[in-house]
Scaffold this motif. Structure first.
Motif, PDB file in Angstrom:
ATOM      1  N   LYS A   7     -28.678 -39.282  61.516  1.00 31.82           N
ATOM      2  CA  LYS A   7     -28.838 -39.544  60.077  1.00 31.82           C
ATOM      3  C   LYS A   7     -28.112 -40.834  59.693  1.00 31.82           C
ATOM      4  N   ASN A   8     -26.879 -40.997  60.179  1.00 32.81           N
ATOM      5  CA  ASN A   8     -26.113 -42.203  59.870  1.00 32.81           C
ATOM      6  C   ASN A   8     -26.774 -43.459  60.437  1.00 32.81           C
ATOM      7  N   ASN A  11     -29.631 -44.244  58.172  1.00 34.33           N
ATOM      8  CA  ASN A  11     -29.134 -44.844  56.919  1.00 34.33           C
ATOM      9  C   ASN A  11     -28.737 -46.302  57.129  1.00 34.33           C
ATOM     10  N   ASP A  12     -28.121 -46.583  58.270  1.00 31.28           N
ATOM     11  CA  ASP A  12     -27.731 -47.969  58.576  1.00 31.28           C
ATOM     12  C   ASP A  12     -28.960 -48.865  58.703  1.00 31.28           C
ATOM     13  N   LYS A  15     -30.241 -49.736  55.267  1.00 29.85           N
ATOM     14  CA  LYS A  15     -29.410 -50.782  54.634  1.00 29.85           C
ATOM     15  C   LYS A  15     -29.771 -52.170  55.155  1.00 29.85           C
ATOM     16  N   ALA A  22     -35.604 -46.772  61.059  1.00 26.96           N
ATOM     17  CA  ALA A  22     -35.042 -45.666  60.278  1.00 26.96           C
ATOM     18  C   ALA A  22     -35.966 -44.451  60.318  1.00 26.96           C
ATOM     19  N   TYR A  26     -34.894 -40.724  61.478  1.00 27.35           N
ATOM     20  CA  TYR A  26     -35.056 -39.559  60.593  1.00 27.35           C
ATOM     21  C   TYR A  26     -35.999 -38.531  61.219  1.00 27.35           C
ATOM     22  N   ASN A  42     -35.314 -39.477  52.435  1.00 31.06           N
ATOM     23  CA  ASN A  42     -34.943 -40.771  53.023  1.00 31.06           C
ATOM     24  C   ASN A  42     -36.128 -41.370  53.782  1.00 31.06           C
TER      25      ASN A  42
END
Length: 94
Positions: A7-8, A11-12, A15, A22, A26, A42
């Motif tokens: 997940k992190n 998210n990165d 960004k 991503a 996910y 997301n």
């Protein structure tokens, strides 16, 4: 633990504007836990950025089946519908 790391990473990538990457992270998250609404919203955001409106709509529909008051899912689904409408009008105009 692996779920949180994926997940992190997802998210990165968001960004950094790397939406394809991503989506991949996910999607891996969802294999580990398919009930996590935040992952679907997301991923829907990424699909919107990639102009994949149908996929975004499906992710939002899925969230709303689990959590019928999820504001992000409603908002992103509306954006997906808007994208689909614009695409339909553009296709009709050709």
């Amino acid at each position: 633990e692996n779920f949180k790391a994926l997940k992190n990473e997802g998210n990165d990538f968001v960004k950094k504007g790397k939406y394809e990457e991503a989506v991949s992270k996910y999607s891996e998250c969802l294999k580990l836990n398919a009930r996590e609404c935040a992952i679907y919203t997301n991923r829907a955001l990424c699909y919107l950025k990639l102009y994949k409106y149908e996929e975004a709509k499906q992710d939002c529909d899925h969230v709303l089946q689990i959590e019928d008051s999820n504001i992000k899912a409603f908002y992103r689904r509306a954006l997906a519908y808007k994208g689909l409408q614009v695409r339909k009008k553009t296709m009709a105009g050709i």
